[in-house]
Scaffold this motif. Sequence first.
Motif, PDB file in Angstrom:
ATOM      1  N   PHE A   1      -0.224  -1.012  -4.513  1.00 30.03           N
ATOM      2  CA  PHE A   1      -1.003  -1.526  -3.179  1.00 30.03           C
ATOM      3  C   PHE A   1      -2.238  -1.889  -3.701  1.00 30.03           C
ATOM      4  O   PHE A   1      -3.308  -1.509  -4.396  1.00 30.03           O
ATOM      5  CB  PHE A   1      -1.223  -0.136  -2.459  1.00 30.03           C
ATOM      6  CG  PHE A   1      -0.133   0.781  -2.099  1.00 30.03           C
ATOM      7  CD1 PHE A   1       0.825   0.115  -1.614  1.00 30.03           C
ATOM      8  CD2 PHE A   1      -0.033   1.930  -2.381  1.00 30.03           C
ATOM      9  CE1 PHE A   1       2.230   0.869  -0.955  1.00 30.03           C
ATOM     10  CE2 PHE A   1       1.005   2.820  -2.185  1.00 30.03           C
ATOM     11  CZ  PHE A   1       2.307   2.254  -1.271  1.00 30.03           C
TER      12      PHE A   1
ATOM     13  N   ASN B   1       5.355   0.533 -11.587  1.00 28.22           N
ATOM     14  CA  ASN B   1       5.394   1.194 -10.264  1.00 28.22           C
ATOM     15  C   ASN B   1       5.089   0.227  -9.225  1.00 28.22           C
ATOM     16  O   ASN B   1       4.331  -0.570  -9.455  1.00 28.22           O
ATOM     17  CB  ASN B   1       4.594   2.569 -10.145  1.00 28.22           C
ATOM     18  CG  ASN B   1       4.932   3.663 -10.791  1.00 28.22           C
ATOM     19  OD1 ASN B   1       6.262   3.733 -11.048  1.00 28.22           O
ATOM     20  ND2 ASN B   1       4.372   4.624 -11.168  1.00 28.22           N
TER      21      ASN B   1
ATOM     22  N   ILE C   1       1.392  -5.298  -0.944  1.00 28.81           N
ATOM     23  CA  ILE C   1       2.379  -4.280  -1.755  1.00 28.81           C
ATOM     24  C   ILE C   1       3.134  -5.101  -3.023  1.00 28.81           C
ATOM     25  O   ILE C   1       3.908  -6.080  -2.422  1.00 28.81           O
ATOM     26  CB  ILE C   1       3.834  -3.828  -0.926  1.00 28.81           C
ATOM     27  CG1 ILE C   1       3.213  -2.790   0.405  1.00 28.81           C
ATOM     28  CG2 ILE C   1       4.425  -2.909  -1.767  1.00 28.81           C
ATOM     29  CD1 ILE C   1       3.895  -2.355   1.241  1.00 28.81           C
TER      30      ILE C   1
ATOM     31  N   ARG D   1       3.604   4.452   3.403  1.00 28.16           N
ATOM     32  CA  ARG D   1       4.967   4.622   3.327  1.00 28.16           C
ATOM     33  C   ARG D   1       5.746   3.399   3.764  1.00 28.16           C
ATOM     34  O   ARG D   1       5.106   2.726   4.665  1.00 28.16           O
ATOM     35  CB  ARG D   1       5.253   5.925   4.237  1.00 28.16           C
ATOM     36  CG  ARG D   1       4.450   7.139   4.145  1.00 28.16           C
ATOM     37  CD  ARG D   1       5.184   8.533   4.718  1.00 28.16           C
ATOM     38  NE  ARG D   1       4.321   9.360   4.608  1.00 28.16           N
ATOM     39  CZ  ARG D   1       4.579  10.821   4.981  1.00 28.16           C
ATOM     40  NH1 ARG D   1       5.353  10.907   5.873  1.00 28.16           N
ATOM     41  NH2 ARG D   1       3.979  11.984   4.643  1.00 28.16           N
TER      42      ARG D   1
ATOM     43  N   GLN E   1       7.749  -4.617  -6.057  1.00 27.57           N
ATOM     44  CA  GLN E   1       8.785  -3.882  -5.473  1.00 27.57           C
ATOM     45  C   GLN E   1      10.197  -4.625  -6.133  1.00 27.57           C
ATOM     46  O   GLN E   1      10.297  -5.608  -5.938  1.00 27.57           O
ATOM     47  CB  GLN E   1       8.937  -4.358  -3.993  1.00 27.57           C
ATOM     48  CG  GLN E   1      10.041  -3.737  -3.297  1.00 27.57           C
ATOM     49  CD  GLN E   1      10.516  -4.303  -1.981  1.00 27.57           C
ATOM     50  OE1 GLN E   1       9.514  -5.241  -1.427  1.00 27.57           O
ATOM     51  NE2 GLN E   1      11.469  -4.245  -1.313  1.00 27.57           N
TER      52      GLN E   1
ATOM     53  N   SER F   1      -1.789   7.840   2.725  1.00 28.70           N
ATOM     54  CA  SER F   1      -0.517   7.847   2.028  1.00 28.70           C
ATOM     55  C   SER F   1      -0.029   6.486   2.822  1.00 28.70           C
ATOM     56  O   SER F   1       0.069   6.218   3.930  1.00 28.70           O
ATOM     57  CB  SER F   1       0.563   8.813   2.158  1.00 28.70           C
ATOM     58  OG  SER F   1       1.636   8.526   1.691  1.00 28.70           O
TER      59      SER F   1
ATOM     60  N   PRO G   1       5.256   7.263  -1.209  1.00 27.05           N
ATOM     61  CA  PRO G   1       4.369   7.459  -2.701  1.00 27.05           C
ATOM     62  C   PRO G   1       4.162   8.822  -2.874  1.00 27.05           C
ATOM     63  O   PRO G   1       4.056   9.853  -2.155  1.00 27.05           O
ATOM     64  CB  PRO G   1       3.327   6.637  -2.269  1.00 27.05           C
ATOM     65  CG  PRO G   1       3.048   6.712  -0.811  1.00 27.05           C
ATOM     66  CD  PRO G   1       4.325   6.624  -0.330  1.00 27.05           C
TER      67      PRO G   1
ATOM     68  N   TYR H   1      -4.056   0.416  -6.426  1.00 23.49           N
ATOM     69  CA  TYR H   1      -3.458   1.827  -6.653  1.00 23.49           C
ATOM     70  C   TYR H   1      -2.095   1.785  -6.769  1.00 23.49           C
ATOM     71  O   TYR H   1      -1.422   1.299  -6.091  1.00 23.49           O
ATOM     72  CB  TYR H   1      -4.128   2.415  -5.250  1.00 23.49           C
ATOM     73  CG  TYR H   1      -5.412   2.438  -4.943  1.00 23.49           C
ATOM     74  CD1 TYR H   1      -6.333   3.223  -5.495  1.00 23.49           C
ATOM     75  CD2 TYR H   1      -5.958   1.626  -4.223  1.00 23.49           C
ATOM     76  CE1 TYR H   1      -7.712   3.027  -5.406  1.00 23.49           C
ATOM     77  CE2 TYR H   1      -7.282   1.525  -3.587  1.00 23.49           C
ATOM     78  CZ  TYR H   1      -8.366   2.443  -4.436  1.00 23.49           C
ATOM     79  OH  TYR H   1      -9.542   2.350  -4.258  1.00 23.49           O
ATOM     80  N   ASP H   2      -1.919   2.920  -7.729  1.00 22.81           N
ATOM     81  CA  ASP H   2      -0.583   3.064  -8.086  1.00 22.81           C
ATOM     82  C   ASP H   2      -0.159   3.874  -7.082  1.00 22.81           C
ATOM     83  O   ASP H   2      -0.267   5.052  -6.873  1.00 22.81           O
ATOM     84  CB  ASP H   2      -0.614   3.528  -9.643  1.00 22.81           C
ATOM     85  CG  ASP H   2       0.795   3.511 -10.188  1.00 22.81           C
ATOM     86  OD1 ASP H   2       2.032   3.878  -9.341  1.00 22.81           O
ATOM     87  OD2 ASP H   2       1.061   3.555 -11.318  1.00 22.81           O
ATOM     88  N   SER H   3       1.118   3.601  -6.683  1.00 21.89           N
ATOM     89  CA  SER H   3       1.980   4.333  -5.575  1.00 21.89           C
ATOM     90  C   SER H   3       2.601   5.647  -6.316  1.00 21.89           C
ATOM     91  O   SER H   3       2.877   6.596  -5.706  1.00 21.89           O
ATOM     92  CB  SER H   3       3.210   3.630  -4.883  1.00 21.89           C
ATOM     93  OG  SER H   3       4.071   3.140  -5.673  1.00 21.89           O
TER      94      SER H   3
ATOM     95  N   ASN I   1       1.545   9.288  -5.268  1.00 22.17           N
ATOM     96  CA  ASN I   1       0.156   9.200  -5.410  1.00 22.17           C
ATOM     97  C   ASN I   1      -0.423   8.944  -4.079  1.00 22.17           C
ATOM     98  O   ASN I   1       0.218   7.925  -3.242  1.00 22.17           O
ATOM     99  CB  ASN I   1      -0.209   8.281  -6.317  1.00 22.17           C
ATOM    100  CG  ASN I   1       0.453   8.469  -7.907  1.00 22.17           C
ATOM    101  OD1 ASN I   1       0.578   9.877  -8.150  1.00 22.17           O
ATOM    102  ND2 ASN I   1       0.406   7.601  -8.636  1.00 22.17           N
TER     103      ASN I   1
END
Length: 255
Positions: free
Chosen positions: A154, A151, A170, A216, A173, A214, A233, A247-249, A235
């Motif tokens: 972040f 995934n 990020i 976005r 991607q 969050s 996201p 942190y996993d989105s 999560n």
Amino acid sequence: MAQLLRRHLPTILSLILFFSRATGDANFTVSRAAYYPNSDTKGTENGASEYGVFGATLNNGDVSTSASLYRDGVGCGACYQVRCTNPYYCSPDGVRIVITDSGASDGTDFILSQHAFARMGQNTDSGAALLTLGVVGIEYRRVSCSYPNQNIIFKITESSNFPHYLEFEIWYQQGNQDIIAVQLCETLNLTCQLLSRTHGAVWAAVSPPSGPLSIRMLLSSGAPRGGDKWLVPTNIVPQNWTAGATYDSGVQIQL
């Protein structure tokens, strides 16, 4: 004459195949590439995208500096197929690289890691020969990044200072779209603020909202009349986020 033709037939055929490939792929851009010599044959930890150690090992070290494709940091993380054009040494597929830095040398569009530069060769010996040449003619095109079973992540940078300053990158991607805007949203009150790209791949918020967050992302469609889409996201970044954490989105761009 026949004997002379037989002697040079492999070279003639390779040239025919090469020129056929070059003229048949109009979506490639012709340019030049060099490589940056250092003790590590992979990427650099000091790239302008500010990826650090992640940038040195991303895509197995097949990364590159580029001035024209860096685009003030928008190009950070973009993937390109790069193949050299010398028919004696170069493979038809070349190598897929990721932009992690900004810079140019000797009229090049790419300064590849040594690892990526050598991988443009047909084999190990050809790759070594390319490194000896130092600068080669290439052709390149934008391609989709692919990170199977991964995934979007972040990464909160070490420059962050909870709760006063939040800075993040990020990672991972997929696809071939650019992230052109980012919103930081407080999930309890559903309030969002538009962030600024401070440098490279880094986004930042001064006095970020408290509570679960969050992040976005607005993805460019590539179309001249818009059609851009927000990726939201599943999560959240926890209320007590910490500098240096990842942190996993919970989401990824589907290829």
